[in-house]
Design a protein around this motif. Structure first.
Motif, PDB file in Angstrom:
ATOM      1  N   LYS A   1       0.842  -1.113   0.086  1.00 45.59           N
ATOM      2  CA  LYS A   1       0.114   0.122   0.239  1.00 45.59           C
ATOM      3  C   LYS A   1       0.795   1.324  -0.002  1.00 45.59           C
ATOM      4  O   LYS A   1       2.063   1.155   0.259  1.00 45.59           O
ATOM      5  N   GLY A   2       0.293   2.413  -0.291  1.00 44.71           N
ATOM      6  CA  GLY A   2       1.019   3.627  -0.272  1.00 44.71           C
ATOM      7  C   GLY A   2       1.560   3.990  -1.574  1.00 44.71           C
ATOM      8  O   GLY A   2       1.311   3.257  -2.714  1.00 44.71           O
ATOM      9  N   LEU A   3       2.831   4.714  -1.638  1.00 39.56           N
ATOM     10  CA  LEU A   3       3.629   5.390  -2.725  1.00 39.56           C
ATOM     11  C   LEU A   3       4.437   4.025  -3.277  1.00 39.56           C
ATOM     12  O   LEU A   3       4.794   3.179  -2.542  1.00 39.56           O
ATOM     13  N   TYR A   4       4.320   4.006  -4.700  1.00 38.05           N
ATOM     14  CA  TYR A   4       5.088   2.809  -5.382  1.00 38.05           C
ATOM     15  C   TYR A   4       5.644   3.264  -6.532  1.00 38.05           C
ATOM     16  O   TYR A   4       5.254   4.304  -7.062  1.00 38.05           O
ATOM     17  N   THR A   5       6.677   2.629  -7.203  1.00 41.40           N
ATOM     18  CA  THR A   5       7.211   2.493  -8.458  1.00 41.40           C
ATOM     19  C   THR A   5       6.912   1.529  -9.049  1.00 41.40           C
ATOM     20  O   THR A   5       6.778   0.377  -8.961  1.00 41.40           O
ATOM     21  N   GLY A   6       6.884   1.703 -10.723  1.00 44.13           N
ATOM     22  CA  GLY A   6       6.669   0.560 -11.415  1.00 44.13           C
ATOM     23  C   GLY A   6       7.244   0.575 -12.683  1.00 44.13           C
ATOM     24  O   GLY A   6       7.837   1.846 -13.107  1.00 44.13           O
ATOM     25  N   ILE A   7       7.625  -0.618 -13.266  1.00 35.86           N
ATOM     26  CA  ILE A   7       8.011  -0.684 -14.513  1.00 35.86           C
ATOM     27  C   ILE A   7       7.488  -1.562 -15.546  1.00 35.86           C
ATOM     28  O   ILE A   7       6.870  -2.625 -14.944  1.00 35.86           O
ATOM     29  N   GLY A   8       7.260  -1.573 -16.866  1.00 32.76           N
ATOM     30  CA  GLY A   8       6.400  -2.425 -17.693  1.00 32.76           C
ATOM     31  C   GLY A   8       6.595  -2.273 -19.032  1.00 32.76           C
ATOM     32  O   GLY A   8       7.262  -1.422 -19.322  1.00 32.76           O
ATOM     33  N   TYR A   9       5.533  -2.974 -19.586  1.00 35.78           N
ATOM     34  CA  TYR A   9       5.455  -2.613 -21.260  1.00 35.78           C
ATOM     35  C   TYR A   9       4.042  -2.409 -21.576  1.00 35.78           C
ATOM     36  O   TYR A   9       3.075  -3.102 -21.009  1.00 35.78           O
TER      37      TYR A   9
ATOM     38  N   GLY B   1      -5.813   3.355   0.543  1.00 34.28           N
ATOM     39  CA  GLY B   1      -7.207   2.809   1.065  1.00 34.28           C
ATOM     40  C   GLY B   1      -6.990   1.328   1.294  1.00 34.28           C
ATOM     41  O   GLY B   1      -6.199   0.931   1.292  1.00 34.28           O
ATOM     42  N   GLY B   2      -8.151   0.635   1.758  1.00 39.22           N
ATOM     43  CA  GLY B   2      -7.841  -0.622   1.948  1.00 39.22           C
ATOM     44  C   GLY B   2      -8.811  -1.595   1.264  1.00 39.22           C
ATOM     45  O   GLY B   2      -8.422  -2.102   0.103  1.00 39.22           O
ATOM     46  N   LEU B   3     -10.034  -2.135   1.686  1.00 37.81           N
ATOM     47  CA  LEU B   3     -10.944  -2.691   1.120  1.00 37.81           C
ATOM     48  C   LEU B   3     -11.339  -2.035  -0.266  1.00 37.81           C
ATOM     49  O   LEU B   3     -11.422  -2.783  -1.502  1.00 37.81           O
ATOM     50  N   PHE B   4     -11.787  -0.657  -0.139  1.00 40.14           N
ATOM     51  CA  PHE B   4     -11.895   0.030  -1.120  1.00 40.14           C
ATOM     52  C   PHE B   4     -10.710   1.035  -1.319  1.00 40.14           C
ATOM     53  O   PHE B   4     -10.428   1.551  -0.395  1.00 40.14           O
ATOM     54  N   TYR B   5     -10.455   1.027  -2.560  1.00 43.72           N
ATOM     55  CA  TYR B   5      -8.998   1.891  -2.838  1.00 43.72           C
ATOM     56  C   TYR B   5      -9.134   2.901  -4.057  1.00 43.72           C
ATOM     57  O   TYR B   5     -10.070   2.666  -4.852  1.00 43.72           O
ATOM     58  N   PHE B   6      -8.411   3.792  -3.878  1.00 48.69           N
ATOM     59  CA  PHE B   6      -8.171   4.940  -4.820  1.00 48.69           C
ATOM     60  C   PHE B   6      -6.689   4.889  -5.295  1.00 48.69           C
ATOM     61  O   PHE B   6      -5.793   4.719  -4.448  1.00 48.69           O
ATOM     62  N   ARG B   7      -6.516   5.002  -6.664  1.00 46.74           N
ATOM     63  CA  ARG B   7      -5.298   4.887  -7.204  1.00 46.74           C
ATOM     64  C   ARG B   7      -4.692   5.841  -8.301  1.00 46.74           C
ATOM     65  O   ARG B   7      -5.255   5.853  -9.547  1.00 46.74           O
ATOM     66  N   PRO B   8      -4.072   6.845  -7.828  1.00 47.22           N
ATOM     67  CA  PRO B   8      -3.588   8.055  -9.226  1.00 47.22           C
ATOM     68  C   PRO B   8      -2.137   7.117  -9.736  1.00 47.22           C
ATOM     69  O   PRO B   8      -1.582   6.752  -8.903  1.00 47.22           O
ATOM     70  N   GLU B   9      -1.893   7.664 -11.081  1.00 50.65           N
ATOM     71  CA  GLU B   9      -0.493   7.260 -11.355  1.00 50.65           C
ATOM     72  C   GLU B   9      -0.091   8.260 -12.584  1.00 50.65           C
ATOM     73  O   GLU B   9      -1.045   8.723 -13.134  1.00 50.65           O
TER      74      GLU B   9
ATOM     75  N   LYS C   1       4.638  13.095 -25.977  1.00 46.67           N
ATOM     76  CA  LYS C   1       5.834  13.268 -25.529  1.00 46.67           C
ATOM     77  C   LYS C   1       6.170  12.059 -24.607  1.00 46.67           C
ATOM     78  O   LYS C   1       7.250  12.356 -23.898  1.00 46.67           O
ATOM     79  N   GLY C   2       5.325  11.244 -24.380  1.00 44.99           N
ATOM     80  CA  GLY C   2       5.865  10.109 -23.456  1.00 44.99           C
ATOM     81  C   GLY C   2       5.042  10.107 -22.168  1.00 44.99           C
ATOM     82  O   GLY C   2       4.811   9.074 -21.626  1.00 44.99           O
ATOM     83  N   LEU C   3       4.275  11.178 -22.103  1.00 47.83           N
ATOM     84  CA  LEU C   3       3.404  11.034 -20.624  1.00 47.83           C
ATOM     85  C   LEU C   3       2.308   9.937 -20.632  1.00 47.83           C
ATOM     86  O   LEU C   3       1.735  10.032 -21.519  1.00 47.83           O
ATOM     87  N   MET C   4       2.119   9.534 -19.396  1.00 46.75           N
ATOM     88  CA  MET C   4       1.240   8.552 -19.114  1.00 46.75           C
ATOM     89  C   MET C   4       0.600   8.935 -17.751  1.00 46.75           C
ATOM     90  O   MET C   4       1.253   9.603 -16.903  1.00 46.75           O
ATOM     91  N   ALA C   5      -0.734   8.985 -17.608  1.00 46.53           N
ATOM     92  CA  ALA C   5      -1.425   9.559 -16.548  1.00 46.53           C
ATOM     93  C   ALA C   5      -2.799   8.872 -16.524  1.00 46.53           C
ATOM     94  O   ALA C   5      -3.602   8.784 -17.546  1.00 46.53           O
ATOM     95  N   ASN C   6      -3.159   8.343 -15.184  1.00 50.17           N
ATOM     96  CA  ASN C   6      -4.798   7.645 -14.980  1.00 50.17           C
ATOM     97  C   ASN C   6      -4.885   7.640 -13.648  1.00 50.17           C
ATOM     98  O   ASN C   6      -4.442   8.002 -12.763  1.00 50.17           O
ATOM     99  N   ILE C   7      -6.278   7.699 -13.391  1.00 49.10           N
ATOM    100  CA  ILE C   7      -6.908   7.415 -12.008  1.00 49.10           C
ATOM    101  C   ILE C   7      -7.621   6.266 -12.068  1.00 49.10           C
ATOM    102  O   ILE C   7      -8.206   5.874 -12.936  1.00 49.10           O
TER     103      ILE C   7
END
Length: 222
Positions: free
Chosen positions: A114-122, A160-168, A210-216
């Motif tokens: 939970k909390g802040l995270y970093t990620g890598i992917g394709y 959040g816990g059971l219900f969560y919100f996720r910005p990226e 220009k490469g930006l990704m953003a979602n909620i």
């Protein structure tokens, strides 16, 4: 293809995370700092760019003290879901489908799962379909089959816990093209390569090319 503007602008969005079968469905973590239940399976939806709108699945593995997770996002938008018949004589034969796929790993920086995270992917997205075209008084049909893939990095937070919100937010190393080329076949038997300007036709801000990704996203953890 101008009709795609509607569904593209509906999107800052999101996704689906990969189920990584390495442990049970719930993990109880207790340290000197906290005592809470890690819910490893997260199922939700995301809205954003370039995914537009879709599902997200995440599985928090027991690796690295429950801080490493696998994720999968998937979006599919069929043209017949969003394009209404506007031409009574059926002169407009636009049919354009969009799909998005993303797979990756997240690492939670300060707390287990939970909390802040970093990620890598394709990630990979595609346009497939056809549309009516006109050039120099000629009518025809344009056929589009375009795919684009890229490695990316992300920064996000699971709140959040059971219900969560996720910005990226994130960055794709191979940015999206501002134009897409396609083949147009005309009624007089000629064929030409035409260009579709995504920035102009979809009214998407330049920064997204220009490469930006953003979602909620929102969802439930189990």
């Amino acid at each position: 293809m101008r009709k795609l503007k509607g569904f593209f602008l509906s999107g800052l969005c999101l996704t689906i995370s990969l189920l990584c079968a390495t442990s049970g469905l719930s993990q109880e973590i207790t340290t000197s700092e906290r005592d809470y239940k890690v819910r490893p399976v997260r199922l939700g939806i995301k809205l954003g760019f370039p995914n537009v709108a879709g599902g997200n699945l995440e599985y928090v593995t027991p690796l690295l003290n429950d801080r490493l997770s696998a994720t999968l996002d998937y979006s599919i938008i069929k043209s017949d879901w969003i394009l209404a018949e506007e031409e009574p004589d059926n002169t407009d034969n636009t049919s354009m489908d969009f799909s998005y796929f993303e797979i990756g790993l997240n690492y939670y920086l300060f707390k287990s799962g939970k909390g802040l995270y970093t990620g890598i992917g394709y990630n990979n997205f595609s346009f497939e379909g056809e549309t009516s075209v006109e050039s120099n008084g000629r009518d025809g049909t344009g056929f589009v089959d375009y795919k684009h893939g890229s490695l990316h990095v992300k920064l996000g937070a699971k709140l959040g816990g059971l219900f969560y919100f996720r910005p990226e937010i994130g960055y794709s190393f191979s940015s999206l093209p501002e134009t897409i080329s396609y083949i147009a076949d005309y009624e007089d038997g000629t064929s030409e390569t035409e260009t579709f300007d995504l920035v102009e036709e979809l009214a998407v801000p330049d920064i997204f090319f220009k490469g930006l990704m953003a979602n909620i996203g929102i969802g439930f953890a189990f």
